[in-house]
Structure formats: C-alpha cells, structure tokens
Design a protein around this motif. Structure first.
Motif, short mmCIF file in Angstrom:
data_model
loop_
_atom_site.label_atom_id
_atom_site.label_comp_id
_atom_site.label_asym_id
_atom_site.label_seq_id
_atom_site.Cartn_x
_atom_site.Cartn_y
_atom_site.Cartn_z
N UNK A 66 8.74 36.23 30.83
CA UNK A 66 8.21 35.12 31.62
C UNK A 66 6.70 35.22 31.83
N UNK A 67 6.12 36.39 31.55
CA UNK A 67 4.68 36.58 31.71
C UNK A 67 3.90 36.32 30.42
N UNK A 68 4.59 36.02 29.33
CA UNK A 68 3.90 35.81 28.06
C UNK A 68 2.97 34.60 28.09
N UNK A 69 3.34 33.53 28.78
CA UNK A 69 2.46 32.37 28.88
C UNK A 69 1.16 32.74 29.60
N UNK A 70 1.26 33.55 30.62
CA UNK A 70 0.06 33.99 31.34
C UNK A 70 -0.83 34.83 30.44
N UNK A 71 -0.22 35.73 29.68
CA UNK A 71 -0.98 36.58 28.76
C UNK A 71 -1.68 35.70 27.72
N UNK A 72 -0.97 34.73 27.19
CA UNK A 72 -1.54 33.82 26.20
C UNK A 72 -2.70 33.02 26.79
N UNK A 73 -2.55 32.52 27.99
CA UNK A 73 -3.60 31.77 28.66
C UNK A 73 -4.84 32.63 28.85
N UNK A 74 -4.64 33.88 29.21
CA UNK A 74 -5.77 34.79 29.39
C UNK A 74 -6.55 34.94 28.08
N UNK A 75 -5.83 35.07 26.96
CA UNK A 75 -6.50 35.23 25.66
C UNK A 75 -7.27 33.96 25.31
N UNK A 76 -6.71 32.80 25.58
CA UNK A 76 -7.41 31.55 25.31
C UNK A 76 -8.71 31.47 26.10
N UNK A 77 -8.66 31.88 27.37
CA UNK A 77 -9.87 31.87 28.20
C UNK A 77 -10.89 32.90 27.71
N UNK A 78 -10.41 34.07 27.30
CA UNK A 78 -11.32 35.09 26.76
C UNK A 78 -11.96 34.59 25.48
N UNK A 79 -11.18 33.92 24.64
CA UNK A 79 -11.70 33.38 23.39
C UNK A 79 -12.79 32.35 23.66
N UNK A 80 -12.54 31.45 24.58
CA UNK A 80 -13.53 30.43 24.92
C UNK A 80 -14.81 31.07 25.45
N UNK A 81 -14.66 32.11 26.25
CA UNK A 81 -15.82 32.80 26.80
C UNK A 81 -16.60 33.52 25.70
N UNK A 82 -15.90 34.15 24.76
CA UNK A 82 -16.57 34.85 23.67
C UNK A 82 -17.28 33.88 22.73
N UNK A 83 -16.65 32.76 22.47
CA UNK A 83 -17.28 31.75 21.60
C UNK A 83 -18.53 31.21 22.25
#
Length: 86
Positions: A66-83
């Motif tokens: 049930x925490x996989x969506x949260x983990x995925x969201x975190x990666x999307x935000x990290x990706x946007x920040x890195x870009x």
C-alpha cells in the motif's frame, strides 16, 4: 492519512538515499521499514531503482504494497527537482 517519522541517509557518491522508519503508523506493523532510492545512469537520463526493506511484526501482516504509490510519487517529485536543477 498516516504519520511516518524517518531518518534520511544520503550516499552522494553512489547516488543512494534511504528513508529509515523510526515512528508512526507503518512502524506499528513492521519492525524495520526502509525505502531505498538509487539513481542510476546519467544526470539527464537515468533510472531510479526503488526497493523497500521490511520486517513484519507478525506473520499475518501483509507486505507493505500500500506504500508503493507513495514511493512512486516521491521519485516523481525527485525527478522533477533534478530536472529543474539540471
């Protein structure tokens, strides 16, 4: 909503970040809960490898899917920040 208090560890040389669970709702179910984010490849084109290390408090406790969506969201935000910093 749930509460999750964690300690963040960074390994800049290997581009790894760990979120180690300390307190909160998730820790009622698991003795150990660590989200590991490893950023592999070039800065502009890379891959995020995700893993979760956990130890159940009881055999009847389900895997923490049930925490996989949260983990995925975190990666999307990290990706946007890195870009953006790119």
């Amino acid at each position: 909503m749930e509460v999750f208090k964690e300690r963040v560890e960074y390994d800049d040389a290997n581009r790894i970040m760990k979120l180690n669970g300390l307190e909160g709702d998730v820790m009622k179910l698991y003795k150990v809960y660590t989200s590991i984010y490893e950023f592999v490849g070039k800065k502009k084109q890379g891959v995020a490898k995700l893993s979760i290390e956990y130890e159940k408090r009881d055999p009847s406790v389900p895997a923490p899917t049930k925490y996989l969506n949260l983990v995925s969201l975190f990666v999307e935000e990290a990706d946007a920040s890195l870009v953006k910093a790119g």
